[in-house]
Enzyme design. Structure first.
Site, PDB file in Angstrom:
ATOM      1  N   ASP A 213       0.887  -0.928  -0.184  1.00 32.95           N
ATOM      2  CA  ASP A 213      -0.043  -0.040   0.058  1.00 32.95           C
ATOM      3  C   ASP A 213       0.864   0.731  -0.047  1.00 32.95           C
ATOM      4  OD1 ASP A 213      -3.003   1.002   0.411  1.00 32.95           O
ATOM      5  OD2 ASP A 213      -1.526   1.694   1.437  1.00 32.95           O
ATOM      6  N   GLU A 263       1.454  -0.842  -5.347  1.00 31.58           N
ATOM      7  CA  GLU A 263       0.988   0.791  -5.201  1.00 31.58           C
ATOM      8  C   GLU A 263       1.517   1.771  -5.992  1.00 31.58           C
ATOM      9  OE1 GLU A 263      -2.836   2.935  -4.183  1.00 31.58           O
ATOM     10  OE2 GLU A 263      -1.369   2.213  -2.647  1.00 31.58           O
TER      11      GLU A 263
END
Ligand code: NOJ
Length: 546
Positions: A213, A263
């Site tokens: 993330d 990401e």
């Protein structure tokens, strides 16, 4: 598990990866929120859909201030979703069905309820406990101004002031997202060691990889410039690559092909590709493709840039149409402006759902015909649309409050509405009959036509299109190659390319019917073709054996 690729390529180079947003997939215990038991019961659905892997959004113990992206315990499952034993069982059973499991890791920030942050609050300024985070005195004579003027990605200042244990107004801490998500200090060796241990914890339990993330944000400029209009002080700093080099050696030291997926939400494909240098991540999400309008020219450019940069890096391309942060693709493609930008969602503008659905079907065939791996966000295979009409009081995304309750850009709840499985009325099988609560976000009544049960037996449904495309993608040897050759003779507004010896994909974005640029036998089409298969209607894609 054996690799499925004909040329024995690592599985992640060509995988179809299905994204599960656990709170909205299937609710087994009837509390209105999806859970791991719900996923376990639906694994056969995913096997039948034909995906190679699942990526789970965070399932960790969390106060859920940002739907689990505020992690209080990186080794525990939130009771809302189940138990660690259930997670282990889920990984085991998915493997039995030939489905790999990728989980989210959230290294940029934690939860304000994490024991380390609680210890930091209880300790003094300058203490070792505070050194794991970004605590700083405020500016101005009484320290009433934040240390910098940085803004958080959800809106509002990126700093929050604490009250010291003795009750006096105290230091400020940095949070690039919500105040409940304090940022870690990645120069701290303890932070680095902890995350390596977390990765091992899940690799040891069979996880096949991690989706990382906010991967570009971990390292901050220690000088903390007060003003940073281009966000270079906390985005994409060179030192962040050291972290991924060490994670890569860790992942590669495990058997079976464990994958690191970044990401990295950067607009520039060149900057994205830097995360794919040898010894760094295996793949990154293709946000430039996701954000691209439904237009032949820009799509051709983004596809070419992607392939060129990934080939140079020796990494497979990825192709992403949607995820839990963006408006659903049927809605985007049904608007006059078909591009996507996270801070300009265009809610409230007219949407032609029939047009959007036609284009989303064509986009699915384009996406699945490209070389590399593809992501399918739950519900994309059902053609679900963005639910714009969520009552304000039910909205849960912190973006809604923090960005000033903007109806045109209300946040991400609209793509997170629980899935419809069967039946004519809500909860459409999402929750069991004896459920004690309604789904955590209301489902539109009109989704009765989109349920899995309604679509499963319909040869023309979105679900059938996805199932067929995924099966062909897996079984046609031409689609196991990594090469793409454009048919340059295709008419303007038409994307046409060949894969392998005998496969051609043609997508008509020209706005009017066109003759097929190549003769061939249709294998699959996103919509009806002209009777003699000689013409391709607008917003339609076809796969041909040619
Ligand atoms: C990206 C995730 O996809 C999003 O849902 C989350 O809010 C932010 N990172 C912060 O963790």
């Amino acid at each position: 598990m054996p690799d499925s690729g004909a040329r024995e390529l690592p599985w992640w180079r060509s995988a179809a990866i299905y994204q599960i947003y656990p709170r909205s997939f299937a609710d087994a215990d009837g509390d209105g929120v999806g859970d791991l038991a719900g996923v376990l019961a639906r694994l056969p659905y995913l096997a039948e859909l034909g995906v190679d892997a699942i990526w789970f959004n965070p399932w960790y113990a969390s106060p859920q201030a940002d739907a689990g992206y505020d992690v209080a315990d990186y080794r525990g499952i939130d009771p809302l979703f189940g138990t660690l034993t259930e997670a282990e069982e889920l990984i085991r059973q998915a493997h039995t069905l030939g489905i790999r499991v990728v989980i989210d890791v959230v290294p940029n920030h934690t939860s304000d309820q994490h024991p380390w942050f609680q210890a930091a609050l209880a300790a003094a300024p300058g203490s070792p406990e505070r050194a794991r985070f970004w605590f700083r005195p405020g500016r101005g004579p009484a320290g009433t101004l934040p240390p910098t003027d940085w803004q958080g990605f959800f809106g509002g200042p990126a700093w929050t002031r604490i009250t010291e244990p003795d009750g006096t107004p105290g230091e400020w801490y940095l949070h690039l997202f919500a105040p409940e998500q304090p940022d870690f200090h990645w120069e701290h060796p303890g932070v680095r060691a902890e995350f390596e241990s977390v990765l091992r914890f899940w690799f040891d339990r069979g996880a096949d990889g991690f989706r990382i993330d906010s991967a570009a944000l971990l390292v901050k400029d220690p000088a903390l410039p007060v003003s940073d209009p281009d966000e270079r002080a906390y985005t994409d700093r060179e030192e962040v690559h050291e972290v991924y080099r060490s994670w890569r050696s860790l992942a590669d030291s495990y058997p079976g092909g464990r994958v690191l997926i970044g990401e990295v939400w950067l607009p520039d494909p060149e900057r994205l590709a830097r995360y794919l240098r040898p010894g760094e991540m295996h793949t990154v999400f293709n946000f430039p493709y996701l954000e691209c309008p439904w237009e032949a020219g820009p799509l051709r450019t983004v596809i070419d840039d992607t392939l060129r940069l990934h080939e140079a890096a020796g990494a497979p391309a990825t192709w992403v149409l949607s995820n839990h942060d963006v408006d659903r693709v049927v809605t985007r493609y049904g608007r006059a402006d078909t591009s996507f930008a996270i801070y300009a969602r265009h809610h409230g503008r007219p949407v032609d759902l029939a047009l959007g659905t036609r284009r989303a079907r064509a986009a699915a065939l384009l996406t699945q015909a490209l070389p590399g791996s593809v992501y399918i966000y739950q519900g994309e295979e059902l053609g679900l649309w963005e639910v714009e009409a969520i009552p304000d009081e039910l909205r849960q995304d912190p973006m809604w409050e923090r960005s000033g309750r903007n109806p045109a850009n209300p946040g991400r709840d609209g793509c997170r509405v629980p899935l419809p499985w069967h039946g004519d009325t809500t909860p459409f099988g999402f929750s069991p009959e004896q459920a004690t609560a309604a789904p955590w976000l209301p489902q539109p009544e009109s989704w009765k036509e989109c349920t899995v049960a309604a679509q499963a037996a319909d040869p023309d449904s979105m679900l059938t299109l996805y199932r067929t495309a995924l099966r062909l993608r897996r079984t046609l040897p031409d689609l196991r190659t990594e090469q793409l050759d454009w048919l340059e003779a295709a008419p303007t507004g038409v994307l046409a390319f060949r894969r392998g010896a005998a496969f051609t994909c043609v997508v008509n974005l020209s706005g009017h019917a066109v003759p097929l640029p190549v003769a061939g036998t249709p294998l699959l089409a996103s919509g009806p073709l002209a009777p003699d298969a000689a013409g391709l209607p607008p917003d339609t894609a076809v796969w041909l054996r040619s």
